[in-house]
Design a protein around this motif. Structure first.
Motif, PDB file in Angstrom:
ATOM      1  N   LEU A   1      -2.704   2.273   8.614  1.00  0.00           N
ATOM      2  CA  LEU A   1      -3.180   3.122   9.705  1.00  0.00           C
ATOM      3  C   LEU A   1      -3.438   2.319  10.979  1.00  0.00           C
ATOM      4  N   ALA A   2      -4.003   1.123  10.828  1.00  0.00           N
ATOM      5  CA  ALA A   2      -4.288   0.300  12.006  1.00  0.00           C
ATOM      6  C   ALA A   2      -3.009  -0.032  12.769  1.00  0.00           C
ATOM      7  N   LEU A   3      -1.937  -0.318  12.025  1.00  0.00           N
ATOM      8  CA  LEU A   3      -0.660  -0.623  12.669  1.00  0.00           C
ATOM      9  C   LEU A   3      -0.018   0.645  13.232  1.00  0.00           C
ATOM     10  N   LYS A   4      -0.108   1.742  12.500  1.00  0.00           N
ATOM     11  CA  LYS A   4       0.431   3.010  12.997  1.00  0.00           C
ATOM     12  C   LYS A   4      -0.191   3.366  14.346  1.00  0.00           C
ATOM     13  N   GLN A   5      -1.500   3.243  14.436  1.00  0.00           N
ATOM     14  CA  GLN A   5      -2.177   3.578  15.686  1.00  0.00           C
ATOM     15  C   GLN A   5      -1.788   2.625  16.802  1.00  0.00           C
TER      16      GLN A   5
ATOM     17  N   ILE B   1       0.822  -1.213   0.000  1.00  0.00           N
ATOM     18  CA  ILE B   1       0.000   0.000   0.000  1.00  0.00           C
ATOM     19  C   ILE B   1       0.862   1.272   0.000  1.00  0.00           C
ATOM     20  N   GLY B   2       2.178   1.116   0.063  1.00  0.00           N
ATOM     21  CA  GLY B   2       3.062   2.268  -0.070  1.00  0.00           C
ATOM     22  C   GLY B   2       3.297   3.065   1.194  1.00  0.00           C
ATOM     23  N   GLN B   3       2.738   2.613   2.312  1.00  0.00           N
ATOM     24  CA  GLN B   3       2.886   3.323   3.576  1.00  0.00           C
ATOM     25  C   GLN B   3       2.529   2.375   4.711  1.00  0.00           C
ATOM     26  N   VAL B   4       2.833   2.777   5.934  1.00  0.00           N
ATOM     27  CA  VAL B   4       2.428   1.968   7.070  1.00  0.00           C
ATOM     28  C   VAL B   4       0.900   1.989   7.158  1.00  0.00           C
TER      29      VAL B   4
ATOM     30  N   ALA C   1      10.168   1.289   8.816  1.00  0.00           N
ATOM     31  CA  ALA C   1      10.589   2.680   8.658  1.00  0.00           C
ATOM     32  C   ALA C   1       9.886   3.568   9.676  1.00  0.00           C
ATOM     33  N   TYR C   2       8.593   3.338   9.858  1.00  0.00           N
ATOM     34  CA  TYR C   2       7.842   4.154  10.823  1.00  0.00           C
ATOM     35  C   TYR C   2       8.331   3.892  12.248  1.00  0.00           C
ATOM     36  N   LEU C   3       8.502   2.633  12.603  1.00  0.00           N
ATOM     37  CA  LEU C   3       8.968   2.303  13.952  1.00  0.00           C
ATOM     38  C   LEU C   3      10.321   2.942  14.253  1.00  0.00           C
ATOM     39  N   LEU C   4      11.236   2.848  13.322  1.00  0.00           N
ATOM     40  CA  LEU C   4      12.568   3.402  13.531  1.00  0.00           C
ATOM     41  C   LEU C   4      12.518   4.924  13.608  1.00  0.00           C
TER      42      LEU C   4
END
Length: 203
Positions: free
Chosen positions: A32-36, A27-30, A60-63
């Protein structure tokens, strides 16, 4: 069919998919459910595994958020080399590892394992083995968190299914904290995803 599915699991198959940019599951990005979910985690030193990591948007988001112990595994050597370059700074700091390996041969222990389009990419005959291996890799009370497709596909991968089908694989090894329709999927996947938060029954 079985022979074709076995071919799909190897390095060559997946490397060719990434080389030709045939990654429609990405999907090209993290998500939303996982981001939250990540945003409410307090301890940023927990050991996190992302198997079948693909382009690793979640990593990438986690880091970027300051997590310091993220391990990525993928069977595609070409993809792993790309990710090792992408995350060089984090790897040098010891915050990230990117491993070229078959998930089912991996050994270590983690507090959290993230599922994002890995379960749907493996041969469906390996789903029991998947649940067993996930439980094996988790520390006592560790969690498997992520998204599963709640729909069927023609051919594969991806390979789909339903909550009722999936539950049978996980029930012997996990406590179901959350196993329900995802309410914040991206628009193309709305109504077709399950969010899972499963806690290992291992003592």
């Amino acid at each position: 069919m079985q022979e074709n599915q076995e071919i799909m699991l190897n390095d060559q198959y997946w490397s060719e998919r990434y080389q030709s940019n045939q990654t429609r599951w990405d999907i090209g990005q993290v998500a939303l459910a996982l981001k939250q979910y990540f945003d409410q985690l307090i301890d940023k030193n927990i050991a996190i595994l992302i198997p079948g990591c693909g382009n690793a948007h979640e990593a990438a988001y986690l880091l970027q958020q300051g997590f310091t112990n993220v391990t990525l595994i993928d069977i595609s050597e070409i993809l792993v080399k790309t990710l090792q370059e992408k995350f060089t700074n984090y790897i040098e700091k010891g915050f990230c590892r990117v491993i070229h390996q078959d998930f089912f041969t991996h050994s270590n222990r983690y507090d959290l394992i993230i599922e994002q389009t890995f379960f749907c990419a493996i041969d469906p005959t390996l789903r029991t083995s998947y649940a067993i291996k996930m439980n094996e890799l988790l520390k006592p009370n560790g969690k498997l968190v992520g998204l599963l497709f709640d729909c069927d596909f023609v051919g594969g991968p991806p390979f789909g299914g339903s909550k009722e089908v999936y539950e049978a694989f996980f029930k012997p090894y996990f406590r179901f904290k959350i196993f329900e329709k995802c309410t914040n999927s991206i628009t193309p996947r709305a109504g077709n995803e399950l969010f899972i938060n499963l806690q290992s029954l291992k003592n």
